[in-house]
Write an enzyme that holds these catalytic residues in place. Structure first.
Site, PDB file in Angstrom:
ATOM      1  N   SER A  39      52.690  -7.336  69.135  1.00  0.00           N
ATOM      2  CA  SER A  39      52.945  -7.168  67.690  1.00  0.00           C
ATOM      3  C   SER A  39      53.913  -6.003  67.533  1.00  0.00           C
ATOM      4  CB  SER A  39      51.631  -6.896  66.948  1.00  0.00           C
ATOM      5  OG  SER A  39      51.007  -5.722  67.414  1.00  0.00           O
ATOM      6  N   HIS A 159      46.769 -11.189  69.375  1.00  0.00           N
ATOM      7  CA  HIS A 159      46.183 -10.820  70.671  1.00  0.00           C
ATOM      8  C   HIS A 159      45.072 -11.760  71.118  1.00  0.00           C
ATOM      9  CE1 HIS A 159      47.436  -6.309  70.077  1.00  0.00           C
ATOM     10  NE2 HIS A 159      48.472  -7.108  70.284  1.00  0.00           N
ATOM     11  N   GLU A 168      42.792  -5.881  65.212  1.00  0.00           N
ATOM     12  CA  GLU A 168      41.910  -4.987  65.972  1.00  0.00           C
ATOM     13  C   GLU A 168      40.766  -4.457  65.121  1.00  0.00           C
ATOM     14  OE1 GLU A 168      44.431  -1.945  67.768  1.00  0.00           O
ATOM     15  OE2 GLU A 168      45.988  -3.445  68.086  1.00  0.00           O
ATOM     16  N   GLU A 211      43.250  -7.175  74.677  1.00  0.00           N
ATOM     17  CA  GLU A 211      42.868  -5.771  74.848  1.00  0.00           C
ATOM     18  C   GLU A 211      41.420  -5.618  75.282  1.00  0.00           C
ATOM     19  OE1 GLU A 211      44.185  -3.555  71.410  1.00  0.00           O
ATOM     20  OE2 GLU A 211      46.284  -3.872  71.975  1.00  0.00           O
ATOM     21  N   ASP A 246      42.948  -2.162  62.680  1.00  0.00           N
ATOM     22  CA  ASP A 246      44.408  -2.329  62.691  1.00  0.00           C
ATOM     23  C   ASP A 246      44.688  -3.803  62.409  1.00  0.00           C
ATOM     24  OD1 ASP A 246      47.097  -2.556  63.041  1.00  0.00           O
ATOM     25  OD2 ASP A 246      47.118  -2.075  65.187  1.00  0.00           O
ATOM     26  N   GLU A 292      45.027   1.346  60.232  1.00  0.00           N
ATOM     27  CA  GLU A 292      46.384   1.366  60.798  1.00  0.00           C
ATOM     28  C   GLU A 292      47.156   0.138  60.313  1.00  0.00           C
ATOM     29  OE1 GLU A 292      46.376   1.601  65.116  1.00  0.00           O
ATOM     30  OE2 GLU A 292      48.249   0.460  65.216  1.00  0.00           O
ATOM     31  N   ASP A 317      52.152   2.452  62.357  1.00  0.00           N
ATOM     32  CA  ASP A 317      52.527   2.011  63.706  1.00  0.00           C
ATOM     33  C   ASP A 317      53.903   1.346  63.614  1.00  0.00           C
ATOM     34  OD1 ASP A 317      52.852   0.702  66.125  1.00  0.00           O
ATOM     35  OD2 ASP A 317      51.101  -0.583  65.951  1.00  0.00           O
ATOM     36  N   LYS A 342      53.265   5.455  70.507  1.00  0.00           N
ATOM     37  CA  LYS A 342      53.387   4.532  71.641  1.00  0.00           C
ATOM     38  C   LYS A 342      54.676   4.919  72.362  1.00  0.00           C
ATOM     39  CE  LYS A 342      51.394   0.339  69.519  1.00  0.00           C
ATOM     40  NZ  LYS A 342      51.750  -0.758  68.585  1.00  0.00           N
ATOM     41  N   HIS A 370      47.902   2.683  73.566  1.00  0.00           N
ATOM     42  CA  HIS A 370      48.383   1.774  74.606  1.00  0.00           C
ATOM     43  C   HIS A 370      49.200   0.649  73.963  1.00  0.00           C
ATOM     44  CE1 HIS A 370      44.907  -1.254  73.857  1.00  0.00           C
ATOM     45  NE2 HIS A 370      45.315  -0.688  72.763  1.00  0.00           N
ATOM     46  N   ARG A 371      49.661  -0.314  74.751  1.00  0.00           N
ATOM     47  CA  ARG A 371      50.229  -1.554  74.242  1.00  0.00           C
ATOM     48  C   ARG A 371      49.314  -2.697  74.625  1.00  0.00           C
ATOM     49  NH1 ARG A 371      55.188  -0.926  71.503  1.00  0.00           N
ATOM     50  NH2 ARG A 371      54.244  -2.705  70.456  1.00  0.00           N
ATOM     51  N   SER A 372      49.480  -3.831  73.948  1.00  0.00           N
ATOM     52  CA  SER A 372      48.619  -4.969  74.291  1.00  0.00           C
ATOM     53  C   SER A 372      48.964  -5.523  75.674  1.00  0.00           C
ATOM     54  CB  SER A 372      48.727  -6.055  73.226  1.00  0.00           C
ATOM     55  OG  SER A 372      50.079  -6.393  72.998  1.00  0.00           O
ATOM     56  N   LYS A 393      43.635   5.101  71.385  1.00  0.00           N
ATOM     57  CA  LYS A 393      43.088   3.736  71.505  1.00  0.00           C
ATOM     58  C   LYS A 393      43.684   3.108  72.751  1.00  0.00           C
ATOM     59  CE  LYS A 393      46.253   1.124  68.499  1.00  0.00           C
ATOM     60  NZ  LYS A 393      46.345  -0.067  67.662  1.00  0.00           N
TER      61      LYS A 393
HETATM   62  C1  2PG Z   1      49.145  -2.250  68.044  1.00  0.00           C
HETATM   63  C2  2PG Z   1      49.261  -2.563  69.500  1.00  0.00           C
HETATM   64  C3  2PG Z   1      48.302  -1.890  70.428  1.00  0.00           C
HETATM   65  P1  2PG Z   1      50.938  -4.282  70.476  1.00  0.00           P
HETATM   66  O1  2PG Z   1      49.546  -3.039  67.190  1.00  0.00           O
HETATM   67  O2  2PG Z   1      48.715  -1.162  67.671  1.00  0.00           O
HETATM   68  O3  2PG Z   1      46.971  -2.108  70.107  1.00  0.00           O
HETATM   69  O4  2PG Z   1      49.531  -3.876  69.814  1.00  0.00           O
HETATM   70  O5  2PG Z   1      51.064  -3.510  71.729  1.00  0.00           O
HETATM   71  O6  2PG Z   1      50.875  -5.755  70.669  1.00  0.00           O
HETATM   72  O7  2PG Z   1      52.002  -3.876  69.478  1.00  0.00           O
HETATM   73 MG    MG Z   2      49.141  -1.338  65.547  1.00  0.00          MG
END
Ligand code: 2PG
Ligand code: MG
Length: 436
Positions: A39, A159, A168, A211, A246, A292, A317, A342, A370-372, A393
């Protein structure tokens, strides 16, 4: 001194190729592996993929690897920059070599691996743990603050394969007295959740999402939160474990409305005002302490409107993409109160630290993420302590690439205590961790 830099393709947690970096100095070989999001924010630094359909369906990273080995490596070795003192200059060189605003030329996945590996090498050269090196780089003061881990135990959005729009649903053990206790409590809740889901939906409902959280056949936000309430209560931690959401709402924002049925056959579009009402009702019914990306990255007006009256930490984010330009814009527009951090959204460690410090100057919080699509690299565990952000997270207490970060944090807590350092668990004050 840097004597060699080697890059190679490896797999991330979704089985997609990513860049692994090995950087050699007189102190050894220092490795970094780059994560990847699903995402993703539109303004993130560019993740360079080759686009050749016959190679990993277009996702191979040979160009990024080529850029490390033929452009970045030789320039960095020739520069004579020193990893123990020159992280900022190294990152500036990487930015200059790329020459674009969003690292589209060399690729953020090429650049970030080098930046991370330089930090690791720098720590070793300076005789420091990585978190200590990053503390020095960021200028964070003591005492050491151990973060509240936010565990994403119910996965939805892009996810997982269920119909839940919100990405999330996290549990945050703010009532623990230490990081390791926080992990134990949450892991117990996770196991209770598994039993509850098995009983309610059958054994096939405990398959997990990207995740490590469960992805049961539910679709509505309150269904997820009710499950969390039940699991926390069965584990005996009522009042000690709070929640966070989130929704990753950029993923379901279309033509000015938020379609909560975007994964379902039946569309369920909500206006921004209706979505605000939904959040307010969830916030009043459940012990939620952080929200978030409740609105899309280009729906600034809704962010500003909601922020006027938001009783919990409001984290940007996709809105901010760890970039000081958007952090400043959000500050001017009074759009949120926290920055998600991130490292691959921006592409160098120095820029990530700079964005975080700007957020701190505005009185905001910083939430490390982290990232997914993750790897077993645990860099962000050291980052959260070094930068004193007070919360992180890294997914559920499940799957190797997720628990690698939590395990490293347990190790850091043990080492700090063994050294007799003052260590504070952020607990309910996670939002104010940088000022504790
Ligand atoms: C988010 C992330 C991590 P993604 O949206 O916050 O949980 O997802 O890494 O897919 O952007
Ligand atoms: Mg996010």
């Amino acid at each position: 001194m840097i004597t060699a830099i080697k890059a190679a393709p490896r797999l991330d947690s979704r089985g997609n190729p990513t860049v692994q970096l090995d950087l050699t100095t007189e102190h050894g070989v220092f490795r970094a592996i780059v994560p990847s999001g699903a995402s993703t924010g539109a303004n993130e630094a560019v993740e360079l993929r080759d686009g050749d359909p016959s190679n990993y369906s277009g996702k191979s990273v040979h160009k990024a690897i080529h850029n490390v080995e033929n452009i970045i490596g030789p320039a960095l070795i020739k520069s004579g920059l020193r990893v123990e003192t020159d992280q900022k200059k190294i990152d500036e060189l990487l930015i200059a070599l790329d020459g674009t605003k969003n690292k589209a030329n060399l690729g953020a996945n090429a650049i970030l691996g080098v930046s991370m590996a330089c930090a690791r090498a720098g720590a070793a050269a300076a005789g420091l743990e990585l978190y200590e090196f990053l503390r020095r780089e960021s200028g964070a003061k003591k005492p050491y603050v151990m973060p509240v881990p936010f565990f994403n135990v119910l996965n939805g959005g892009v996810h997982s394969g269920n119909k839940m729009a919100f990405q999330e649903n996290m549990i945050a053990p703010v009532g623990a007295s230490s990081f390791s206790e926080a992990v134990r409590m949450s892991s117990e809740v996770y196991q209770h959740l598994k039993q509850i889901l098995t009983k309610q939906f059958g054994a096939s409902a405990v398959g997990i999402g990207d995740e490590g959280g469960f992805a049961p056949p539910i679709s509505q936000p309150h269904e997820a939160l009710d499950l969390l309430v039940e699991a926390v209560s069965e584990a005996g931690y009522e009042g000690k474990i709070k929640f966070a959401i989130d929704p990753a709402s950029s993923e379901f924002f279309k033509n000015g409305t938020y379609d909560l049925g975007f994964k379902d056959d039946a569309p369920n579009p909500l206006s921004p005002e209706q979505l605000m009402d939904l959040y307010h009702s969830l916030l009043s019914k459940y012990p939620i302490v952080l929200l978030e990306d409740p609105f899309a990255e280009n729906d600034w007006a809704s962010w500003t409107e909601f922020c006027k009256n938001c009783p919990v930490e409001l984290v940007g984010d996709d809105l901010l993409v760890t970039n000081k330009i958007y952090v400043q814009e959000a500050h001017e527009k009074k759009a949120c109160t926290a920055m998600l951090l991130k490292i691959n959204q921006i592409g160098t460690i120095s820029e990530a630290l700079e964005a975080a410090n700007l957020a701190y100057r505005y009185g905001w919080s910083v939430f490390v993420s982290h990232r997914s699509g993750e790897t077993t690299d645990d860099f962000i565990a050291d980052l959260v302590v070094g930068l004193r952000t007070g919360h992180i997270k890294s997914g559920a207490p499940c799957r190797g690439e997720r628990v690698a970060k939590y395990n490293r944090l347990i190790e850091i807590e043990e080492a700090l205590l063994a050294r007799g350092e003052e260590v504070v668990y952020a607990g309910a004050k996670f939002s104010a961790a940088s000022r504790l």
